[in-house]
Write a protein that holds these residues in place. Sequence first.
Motif, short mmCIF file in Angstrom:
data_model
loop_
_atom_site.label_atom_id
_atom_site.label_comp_id
_atom_site.label_asym_id
_atom_site.label_seq_id
_atom_site.Cartn_x
_atom_site.Cartn_y
_atom_site.Cartn_z
N UNK A 25 0.84 -1.20 0.00
CA UNK A 25 0.00 0.00 0.00
C UNK A 25 0.88 1.25 0.00
N UNK A 26 0.47 2.24 -0.76
CA UNK A 26 1.22 3.49 -0.81
C UNK A 26 0.30 4.62 -1.25
N UNK A 27 0.71 5.84 -0.95
CA UNK A 27 -0.02 7.02 -1.39
C UNK A 27 0.63 7.54 -2.66
N UNK A 28 -0.19 7.75 -3.69
CA UNK A 28 0.31 8.14 -5.01
C UNK A 28 0.19 9.65 -5.22
N UNK A 29 1.30 10.26 -5.65
CA UNK A 29 1.31 11.68 -6.01
C UNK A 29 1.80 11.83 -7.45
N UNK A 30 0.95 12.35 -8.33
CA UNK A 30 1.35 12.56 -9.71
C UNK A 30 2.16 13.85 -9.83
N UNK A 31 3.32 13.73 -10.47
CA UNK A 31 4.19 14.89 -10.72
C UNK A 31 4.55 14.84 -12.20
N UNK A 32 3.93 15.71 -12.99
CA UNK A 32 4.11 15.64 -14.44
C UNK A 32 5.37 16.39 -14.87
N UNK A 33 6.41 15.68 -15.34
CA UNK A 33 7.65 16.36 -15.74
C UNK A 33 7.50 17.16 -17.04
N UNK A 34 6.55 16.78 -17.86
CA UNK A 34 6.37 17.49 -19.14
C UNK A 34 5.81 18.88 -18.90
N UNK A 35 4.99 19.02 -17.88
CA UNK A 35 4.44 20.34 -17.55
C UNK A 35 5.28 21.06 -16.50
N UNK A 36 6.39 20.45 -16.09
CA UNK A 36 7.32 21.11 -15.18
C UNK A 36 6.95 21.04 -13.72
N UNK A 37 6.03 20.15 -13.34
CA UNK A 37 5.63 20.05 -11.93
C UNK A 37 6.79 19.57 -11.04
N UNK A 38 7.73 18.86 -11.64
CA UNK A 38 8.88 18.40 -10.87
C UNK A 38 9.84 19.54 -10.56
N UNK A 39 9.56 20.73 -11.11
CA UNK A 39 10.38 21.90 -10.83
C UNK A 39 9.80 22.78 -9.74
N UNK A 40 8.62 22.44 -9.24
CA UNK A 40 8.03 23.21 -8.14
C UNK A 40 8.98 23.19 -6.94
N UNK A 41 9.09 24.30 -6.26
CA UNK A 41 10.08 24.44 -5.19
C UNK A 41 9.95 23.37 -4.12
N UNK A 42 8.72 23.00 -3.75
CA UNK A 42 8.53 22.01 -2.69
C UNK A 42 9.12 20.66 -3.08
N UNK A 44 11.39 20.28 -5.54
CA UNK A 44 12.80 20.51 -5.86
C UNK A 44 13.67 20.49 -4.60
N UNK A 45 13.12 20.97 -3.49
CA UNK A 45 13.88 20.94 -2.24
C UNK A 45 14.11 19.51 -1.79
N UNK A 46 13.12 18.67 -2.01
CA UNK A 46 13.24 17.27 -1.62
C UNK A 46 14.16 16.51 -2.57
N UNK A 47 14.13 16.90 -3.85
CA UNK A 47 14.87 16.17 -4.87
C UNK A 47 15.43 17.15 -5.90
N UNK A 48 16.60 17.75 -5.64
CA UNK A 48 17.18 18.74 -6.55
C UNK A 48 17.49 18.22 -7.95
N UNK A 49 17.57 16.91 -8.11
CA UNK A 49 17.76 16.36 -9.45
C UNK A 49 16.47 16.45 -10.26
N UNK A 50 15.35 16.61 -9.56
CA UNK A 50 14.02 16.76 -10.19
C UNK A 50 13.63 15.55 -11.03
N UNK A 51 14.19 14.40 -10.70
CA UNK A 51 13.88 13.20 -11.47
C UNK A 51 12.86 12.34 -10.74
N UNK A 52 12.12 11.56 -11.53
CA UNK A 52 11.12 10.66 -10.99
C UNK A 52 11.57 9.21 -11.17
N UNK A 53 11.14 8.32 -10.25
CA UNK A 53 10.26 8.56 -9.12
C UNK A 53 11.03 8.93 -7.86
N UNK A 54 10.27 9.34 -6.85
CA UNK A 54 10.81 9.54 -5.51
C UNK A 54 9.94 8.74 -4.55
#
Length: 267
Positions: A25-42, A44-54
């Motif tokens: 069981x896990x909680x799913x959070x969609x982060x769309x790299x094509x729309x740049x959601x992986x660049x959001x500061x929150x 980015x602070x957790x993952x400066x590489x901005x790569x998925x998954x985390x």
Amino acid sequence: MQLYHHPYSLDSQKVRLALEERNIDYTSYHVNPITGKNMDASFFRMNPAAKLPVFQNGSYILFNTIDIIQYIERIAVVSSGGNTLTLSSEEVVGWMKKIQEWNPKFFTLSHVPEKYRSFACKFIRRVVIARMAEAPDLASAYHRKLREAHDTEDKLRNPEVPRRDKDRLVRLLDEVETKLGETPYLAGEEFTLADVMLIPVLARLVLLNLEDEYINTRPNIAEYWNMVKQRPSYRKVIGKYFNGWKRYKTLLRTWCFLRVRSMLKRF
């Protein structure tokens, strides 16, 4: 446990397949790299590489795909009390690492029409610049992502880069074809995490309309592909988004988002 991922992300698919196959069981959070959601500061602070998954379990955070999958496996083994599940064999881990060595980035981008690729790249650069203004303390990390974006575009202009990735893919598939001529699954008679790693690679080829060139020309892989597509984990993780007409719905939704946000200059 939380997983930050997106259906487009090959490595995200691998991790989600592992989670589904091991019934975690896990909680799913969609982060769309094509729309740049992986660049959001929150994020980015957790993952400066901005790569998925985390993958996050409390304060424990993992970014490496194989590390995440092996962590999931250990959780599953402990949860089962070691009665029904065991850790992967050396052969399975060997296949996992071999498959992960192939980076799909330039191969994938080289098969995206140039006008769409350029538009998306330009949008991402604008997103990075906008986020940099919002979070100046992360400016150096955002500058690094801008350089990476420019480097990617430069490399795509060199035909040798995607050609090398294609050659690596062909060698991998040829080795897989030989192995599947001996056993029904990649590491023997049973479905393993090695298959979890391979399925998204085949799905990417289908998404790019390259099934005839890379899958159907290899009869053992073609038979294997038809078999693994029947698994519930595949249907939930990949088929839900990319089977048949669904692939166009998913892609069209993202493309419309980019166009509207660009027209409104909202990055």
